[in-house]
Design a protein around this motif. Structure first.
Motif, PDB file in Angstrom:
ATOM      1  N   MET A  55       0.632  -1.275   0.037  1.00 50.92           N
ATOM      2  CA  MET A  55      -0.238   0.009   0.112  1.00 50.92           C
ATOM      3  C   MET A  55       0.802   1.249   0.104  1.00 50.92           C
ATOM      4  N   LEU A  56       1.957   1.303   0.660  1.00 52.19           N
ATOM      5  CA  LEU A  56       3.037   2.412   0.681  1.00 52.19           C
ATOM      6  C   LEU A  56       3.427   2.552  -0.716  1.00 52.19           C
ATOM      7  N   LEU A  57       3.699   1.449  -1.155  1.00 47.49           N
ATOM      8  CA  LEU A  57       4.545   1.730  -2.565  1.00 47.49           C
ATOM      9  C   LEU A  57       3.320   1.935  -3.508  1.00 47.49           C
ATOM     10  N   VAL A  58       2.230   1.778  -3.609  1.00 44.40           N
ATOM     11  CA  VAL A  58       1.179   2.255  -4.334  1.00 44.40           C
ATOM     12  C   VAL A  58       0.994   3.743  -4.220  1.00 44.40           C
ATOM     13  N   SER A  59       1.036   3.899  -2.923  1.00 46.42           N
ATOM     14  CA  SER A  59       0.687   5.430  -2.613  1.00 46.42           C
ATOM     15  C   SER A  59       2.022   6.409  -3.046  1.00 46.42           C
ATOM     16  N   LEU A  60       3.444   5.820  -2.763  1.00 47.29           N
ATOM     17  CA  LEU A  60       4.470   6.697  -3.210  1.00 47.29           C
ATOM     18  C   LEU A  60       4.251   6.809  -4.870  1.00 47.29           C
ATOM     19  N   ALA A  61       4.064   5.741  -5.403  1.00 50.82           N
ATOM     20  CA  ALA A  61       4.010   5.866  -7.063  1.00 50.82           C
ATOM     21  C   ALA A  61       2.916   6.840  -7.502  1.00 50.82           C
ATOM     22  N   THR A  62       1.867   6.680  -6.682  1.00 48.34           N
ATOM     23  CA  THR A  62       0.939   8.054  -7.225  1.00 48.34           C
ATOM     24  C   THR A  62       1.300   9.400  -7.001  1.00 48.34           C
ATOM     25  N   GLU A  63       2.172   9.442  -5.763  1.00 48.85           N
ATOM     26  CA  GLU A  63       2.346  10.762  -5.206  1.00 48.85           C
ATOM     27  C   GLU A  63       3.613  11.255  -6.161  1.00 48.85           C
ATOM     28  N   ILE A  64       4.539  10.483  -6.600  1.00 50.06           N
ATOM     29  CA  ILE A  64       5.502  10.815  -7.713  1.00 50.06           C
ATOM     30  C   ILE A  64       5.161  10.769  -9.083  1.00 50.06           C
ATOM     31  N   GLY A  65       3.939  10.424  -9.370  1.00 49.74           N
ATOM     32  CA  GLY A  65       3.435  10.287 -10.629  1.00 49.74           C
ATOM     33  C   GLY A  65       4.232   9.154 -11.575  1.00 49.74           C
ATOM     34  N   ALA A  66       4.750   8.007 -10.651  1.00 47.39           N
ATOM     35  CA  ALA A  66       5.333   7.028 -11.369  1.00 47.39           C
ATOM     36  C   ALA A  66       4.463   6.112 -12.457  1.00 47.39           C
ATOM     37  N   ARG A  67       5.037   5.526 -13.143  1.00 49.85           N
ATOM     38  CA  ARG A  67       4.111   4.834 -14.305  1.00 49.85           C
ATOM     39  C   ARG A  67       3.749   3.576 -13.728  1.00 49.85           C
ATOM     40  N   ALA A  68       4.691   2.921 -12.788  1.00 54.52           N
ATOM     41  CA  ALA A  68       4.218   1.553 -12.026  1.00 54.52           C
ATOM     42  C   ALA A  68       4.907   1.713 -10.993  1.00 54.52           C
ATOM     43  N   PRO A  69       4.636   0.945  -9.880  1.00 55.71           N
ATOM     44  CA  PRO A  69       5.140   0.648  -8.583  1.00 55.71           C
ATOM     45  C   PRO A  69       6.609   0.222  -8.568  1.00 55.71           C
ATOM     46  N   GLY A  70       6.903  -0.447  -9.642  1.00 58.58           N
ATOM     47  CA  GLY A  70       8.279  -0.748  -9.754  1.00 58.58           C
ATOM     48  C   GLY A  70       9.265   0.347 -10.017  1.00 58.58           C
ATOM     49  N   ASP A  71       8.888   1.383 -10.600  1.00 60.14           N
ATOM     50  CA  ASP A  71       9.464   2.663 -10.644  1.00 60.14           C
ATOM     51  C   ASP A  71      10.030   3.148  -9.527  1.00 60.14           C
TER      52      ASP A  71
END
Length: 80
Positions: free
Chosen positions: A27-43
Motif C-alpha cells: 500500500m505504501l508502494l502504491v501510494s508513493l507511486a501515485t504521489e511521484i507520478g510513477a508509471r508503475a510501482p516498480g519505478d
C-alpha cells in the motif's frame, strides 16, 4: 549470498522477477507511486534502489549524503 540464479546475466539483459511484499508495504508502494507520478510501482523500487546504492557508494568512499533544512541549517545524514 546469491538470491538469483541468473546473477551472471549482464545488467539490462535480465527479465523481470517477482518479489513478495507485505500488504502494508504494498500500500505504501502504491501510494508513493501515485504521489511521484510513477508509471508503475516498480519505478518507485528502482528509484529507491538507486538511492540506496548511492548512499552505500558514498559511505565506501568516506563521504556523506546529507539532507539539510535551509531554514534552520539542521542536517541529517542518510545512513544504512
Amino acid at each position: 549470498m546469491n538470491f538469483d540464479p541468473k546473477s551472471a546475466t549482464a545488467p539490462g539483459e535480465a527479465g523481470p522477477i517477482s518479489i513478495e511484499i507485505a500488504g502494508k508495504t504494498a500500500m505504501l508502494l502504491v501510494s508513493l507511486a501515485t504521489e511521484i507520478g510513477a508509471r508503475a510501482p516498480g519505478d518507485v523500487v528502482a528509484q529507491a534502489l538507486g538511492l540506496l546504492q548511492m548512499v552505500r557508494q558514498a559511505k565506501a568512499r568516506g563521504q556523506r549524503i546529507v539532507l539539510r533544512d535551509p531554514a534552520t541549517g539542521h542536517e541529517v545524514d542518510l545512513a544504512l
